[in-house]
Design an enzyme around this catalytic site. Structure first.
Site: not given
Ligand code: HXC
Ligand code: NAP
Length: 284
Positions: A16-17, A98, A147, A162, A188-189, A199
């Protein structure tokens, strides 16, 4: 804050770099002399990020790889070998997340997050860990969140995943220490990133302000603060830190945990009245 060559001659793989915190960490590692391998699913995002990261002077190899797929990881490592002799450090940063009421989740929705976060971290750790075992050293850094141990409603798949990553970190810190591999985590917070905010922060409800107010330091984290912590944990200067999870959240989770922390909403006058009543009853 650091010697400019803190990470010189180290090759660091960051999943995720190409975006968000992963890119910010990669930038800092590059500034401190490291070579970088960045991976995620989207090659064009990685290529663009690599261009920017090269401005630090780092040698950068962007290669797309889905952390859920061991064959793609094997290919990443094969390609990496033609560029770098070894991988000194792995940062498991890739994640999916999400917000959703748990009762609305399908099995697939739970699985997609757990597969990226927990299985993906395991897949990368296993593949890169074997390389580190044969070279006799290495450092693994897992990005979790607070969390992982408190749990949280509305992000149950992420919380479960996590928590699993944290358990893997602590387990391997013990098991793989004999190979010269240190394993740590950062929790991280909130740090604003496009990926997380899009999301996790519902728009237009003043939610962001409420999030900030929950934090004792009354602000979100700065990317550089997290990147510096990660740099330290990957550097030789932290050579005796193993199995630790370092929280960087402005005091957020402890504020939620303390039974009486909400008393900071009590007005000063209420404290004064209580003090008066206390001293009055003492005099009697
Ligand atoms: C309910 C959901 C949903 C939502 C997806 N789904 N989004 N369900 N609410 N908001 C369901 C879909 O309906 C589907 O199920 C299944 O999840 C797969 O969805 P897809 O869209 O086909 O998945 P995909 O395209 O592979 O995308 C994966 C993803 C997406 C996780 C849903 O958000 C993603 O690509 N994320 C990558 C980056 C990311 O999330 N970054 C944030 C990290 S921040 P069904 O059964 O309907 O088919 C973080 C912070 C933590 O972690 C702490 C903060 C303080
Ligand atoms: P982000 O930019 O969405 O980072 C997530 C990265 O993961 C993206 O680069 C994404 O790229 C990659 N990724 C997702 N699915 C992948 C897969 N299947 N294979 C390889 N790469 C994949 O969000 P961020 O906020 O910087 O989050 C980074 C990390 O910090 C995560 O572990 C998150 O849980 C953690 N974190 C974030 C926060 C915050 O407040 N931002 C707080 C606590 C913890 P692609 O979609 O292109 O694959």
């Amino acid at each position: 804050m650091f010697q400019p060559d803190l990470l010189k001659n180290k090759t660091i793989l960051i999943t995720g770099g190409g975006t968000g915190l992963g890119k910010s960490m990669a930038t800092r590692f590059g500034e401190l002399g490291a070579n970088l391998i960045i991976s995620s699913r989207k090659q064009e995002v990685l290529d663009q990020a690599a261009e920017e990261l090269r401005q630090t002077g780092a040698k950068v190899f962007p290669f797309s790889c889905d952390v859920r797929n061991p064959l793609e990881i094997d290919e990443l490592l094969k390609q990496t070998k033609s560029k770098f002799d070894r991988i000194d450090a792995l940062v498991n940063n890739a994640a999916g997340n999400f917000i959703s009421p748990t009762e609305n989740l399908t099995e697939k929705a739970f699985k997609v997050v757990v597969d990226i976060v927990l299985l993906g971290t395991f897949n990368m750790t296993l593949a890169v860990g074997k390389e580190m075992i044969s070279q006799g050293n290495g450092t693994i850094l897992n990005i979790v969140t607070t969390y992982a141990w408190t749990g949280s409603g509305y992000v149950v798949p992420s919380a479960a995943a996590k928590a699993g990553v944290l358990a893997v970190s602590r387990s391997l810190a013990v098991e793989w220490a004999k190979y010269g591999i240190r394993t740590n985590a950062i929790a991280p917070g909130p740090f604003p990133t496009e990926g997380a905010w899009k999301r996790l922060v519902p728009p237009g409800l003043g939610f962001e302000k409420k999030m900030k107010n929950r934090i004792p330091l009354k602000r979100f984290g700065k990317h550089q603060e997290l990147a510096d912590l990660a740099s330290y944990l990957l550097s030789d200067g932290s050579g005796y830190i193993n199995g630790e999870v370092v929280t960087i959240d402005g005091g957020e989770w402890l504020k939620g945990a303390g039974e009486f922390n909400d008393l900071d909403r009590l007005p000063k006058t209420a404290w004064k009245i209580m003090e008066k009543l206390r001293t009055k009853s003492k005099k009697k």
